[in-house]
Design a protein around this motif. Structure first.
Motif, PDB file in Angstrom:
ATOM      1  N   LEU A  89     -25.692 -64.656   3.609  1.00 23.45           N
ATOM      2  CA  LEU A  89     -24.768 -63.884   2.703  1.00 23.45           C
ATOM      3  C   LEU A  89     -23.401 -64.707   2.316  1.00 23.45           C
ATOM      4  CD1 LEU A  89     -24.701 -60.961   1.429  1.00 23.45           C
ATOM      5  CD2 LEU A  89     -23.291 -60.382   3.124  1.00 23.45           C
ATOM      6  N   GLN A 119     -20.062 -64.892  -0.702  1.00 22.26           N
ATOM      7  CA  GLN A 119     -19.324 -64.258  -1.762  1.00 22.26           C
ATOM      8  C   GLN A 119     -18.512 -65.050  -2.681  1.00 22.26           C
ATOM      9  OE1 GLN A 119     -17.521 -61.339   1.415  1.00 22.26           O
ATOM     10  NE2 GLN A 119     -17.577 -60.169  -0.442  1.00 22.26           N
ATOM     11  N   HIS A 165     -14.720 -68.205  -2.606  1.00 22.08           N
ATOM     12  CA  HIS A 165     -15.905 -68.039  -2.219  1.00 22.08           C
ATOM     13  C   HIS A 165     -15.438 -67.251  -0.853  1.00 22.08           C
ATOM     14  CE1 HIS A 165     -18.843 -70.468  -4.223  1.00 22.08           C
ATOM     15  NE2 HIS A 165     -17.984 -71.221  -4.395  1.00 22.08           N
ATOM     16  N   LYS A 180     -17.846 -60.826  -5.612  1.00 24.67           N
ATOM     17  CA  LYS A 180     -19.110 -60.151  -5.556  1.00 24.67           C
ATOM     18  C   LYS A 180     -19.970 -61.116  -4.428  1.00 24.67           C
ATOM     19  CE  LYS A 180     -23.041 -59.226  -8.817  1.00 24.67           C
ATOM     20  NZ  LYS A 180     -23.052 -57.783  -8.497  1.00 24.67           N
ATOM     21  N   TYR A 206     -23.813 -62.252  -2.686  1.00 24.56           N
ATOM     22  CA  TYR A 206     -24.999 -62.904  -3.284  1.00 24.56           C
ATOM     23  C   TYR A 206     -25.791 -63.513  -2.182  1.00 24.56           C
ATOM     24  CZ  TYR A 206     -22.864 -67.381  -3.567  1.00 24.56           C
ATOM     25  OH  TYR A 206     -22.133 -68.747  -3.308  1.00 24.56           O
ATOM     26  N   LEU A 207     -26.938 -63.574  -2.124  1.00 22.51           N
ATOM     27  CA  LEU A 207     -27.841 -64.387  -1.057  1.00 22.51           C
ATOM     28  C   LEU A 207     -27.770 -66.016  -1.484  1.00 22.51           C
ATOM     29  CD1 LEU A 207     -30.639 -61.962  -0.179  1.00 22.51           C
ATOM     30  CD2 LEU A 207     -28.517 -62.464   0.908  1.00 22.51           C
ATOM     31  N   HIS A 230     -31.250 -67.440  -2.686  1.00 26.13           N
ATOM     32  CA  HIS A 230     -32.137 -66.356  -3.458  1.00 26.13           C
ATOM     33  C   HIS A 230     -31.545 -65.570  -4.786  1.00 26.13           C
ATOM     34  CE1 HIS A 230     -35.417 -66.226  -0.237  1.00 26.13           C
ATOM     35  NE2 HIS A 230     -34.192 -66.434   0.685  1.00 26.13           N
ATOM     36  N   PRO A 231     -31.320 -66.567  -5.933  1.00 28.04           N
ATOM     37  CA  PRO A 231     -30.632 -65.957  -6.951  1.00 28.04           C
ATOM     38  C   PRO A 231     -31.423 -64.763  -7.616  1.00 28.04           C
ATOM     39  CG  PRO A 231     -31.671 -68.025  -7.325  1.00 28.04           C
ATOM     40  CD  PRO A 231     -31.871 -67.876  -5.963  1.00 28.04           C
ATOM     41  N   HIS A 282     -30.434 -59.132  -6.012  1.00 30.33           N
ATOM     42  CA  HIS A 282     -29.160 -58.574  -5.960  1.00 30.33           C
ATOM     43  C   HIS A 282     -28.790 -57.969  -4.887  1.00 30.33           C
ATOM     44  CE1 HIS A 282     -28.986 -59.759 -10.441  1.00 30.33           C
ATOM     45  NE2 HIS A 282     -30.216 -59.627 -10.245  1.00 30.33           N
ATOM     46  N   SER A 306     -25.463 -55.579  -2.764  1.00 27.51           N
ATOM     47  CA  SER A 306     -24.014 -54.713  -2.833  1.00 27.51           C
ATOM     48  C   SER A 306     -23.808 -54.168  -1.548  1.00 27.51           C
ATOM     49  CB  SER A 306     -24.289 -53.769  -3.949  1.00 27.51           C
ATOM     50  OG  SER A 306     -22.935 -52.917  -4.069  1.00 27.51           O
ATOM     51  N   ALA A 308     -30.153 -53.503  -1.897  1.00 26.17           N
ATOM     52  CA  ALA A 308     -30.623 -55.171  -2.369  1.00 26.17           C
ATOM     53  C   ALA A 308     -31.932 -54.817  -3.146  1.00 26.17           C
ATOM     54  CB  ALA A 308     -31.237 -55.868  -0.885  1.00 26.17           C
ATOM     55  N   PRO A 310     -29.967 -55.780 -10.874  1.00 27.75           N
ATOM     56  CA  PRO A 310     -28.588 -55.510 -10.427  1.00 27.75           C
ATOM     57  C   PRO A 310     -28.328 -54.096  -9.824  1.00 27.75           C
ATOM     58  CG  PRO A 310     -28.667 -56.544 -12.443  1.00 27.75           C
ATOM     59  CD  PRO A 310     -30.168 -56.244 -12.328  1.00 27.75           C
TER      60      PRO A 310
END
Length: 237
Positions: A76, A78, A86, A90, A92-93, A96-97, A100, A102, A114, A118
């Motif tokens: 994980l 950010q 960074h 937000k 992100y993984l 793994h784009p 999504h 949160s 996940a 979004p």
């Protein structure tokens, strides 16, 4: 708990006490990366540190279930969209784009989501957002303000709108500076006792839940596909 939706592709949403998250078979601070460990070490209160860790663990577990992998296999990260740092922003993984994620945490309670589309999630406890009139007027649109003030429990009604707007911030639909311009007055202020409430705002699907039996937490997930509130079995490794 399962929301009963049959819509494919909706994000997986989980809400739990921080202590319960850390009892999950895959949980542990070993999942955190160097930046996360540094941020966790800066918390002065141990409870706040544990909430931060639990939220970052839970979002990995949710993503792992979506991807069909082990939580330990996920990184994980950010990134702030404003400064590019960074260390925050937000989540992100890495690698793994297509997924999504949160997350949210408050005193003793965390939430995470996940999925392949979004999503934004927020969790708050009663009394954490403030109920002063000036707060209402800053956060609520005029129509919302009237509904909240007329509600039998204005503080609880305000909290419902607050977490909804926070979830919408995280999905990129609004900002802290424009909360008062976002009118959610068409959405119900009350949720069924112990059950999730499903509604729509424009093209987004909202999943609201009020924990009336334990923490008292108010939760909302906003997504571009109907979210699923995870059962404990769904989070099993």
């Amino acid at each position: 708990m399962d929301n009963g939706s049959n819509e494919p592709g909706g994000p997986l949403v989980a809400v739990s006490a921080s202590t319960e998250v850390m009892r999950h078979p895959e949980a542990g601070e070993h999942l955190l990366g160097p930046t996360e460990r540094q941020r966790a070490a800066r918390f002065r209160q141990e409870e706040a540190r544990q909430d931060y860790v639990a939220a970052h663990v839970l979002v990995r577990i949710c993503a792992a279930r979506v991807l069909g992998v082990e939580a330990a296999a996920l990184t994980l990260a950010q990134q702030c969209p404003d400064c590019g740092d960074h260390g925050h922003g937000k989540p992100y993984l890495a690698g793994h784009p297509e997924i999504h994620v949160s997350l949210s945490h408050t005193h003793g309670v965390v939430a995470a989501a996940a999925g392949h589309h979004p999503v934004g999630v927020d969790v708050e406890l009663p009394g954490r957002t403030g109920t002063a009139v000036e707060v209402f007027e800053r956060v609520l649109a005029e129509a919302e303000l009237k509904l909240v003030q007329a509600h039998p429990d204005p503080g609880r009604a305000f909290l419902r709108q607050w977490v909804r707007k926070e979830a919408l911030i995280k999905i990129g639909r609004t900002t802290l500076d424009t909360l008062g311009e976002l009118d959610l007055s068409a959405l119900p202020l009350d949720t069924p006792a112990g059950l999730p409430l499903h509604s729509k705002y424009e093209d987004l699907y909202l999943l609201d839940w009020q924990d009336d039996t334990g923490t008292g937490a108010t939760v909302c997930a906003a997504a571009t596909r109907p979210p699923h509130l995870a059962t404990p079995a769904a989070l099993a490794p």
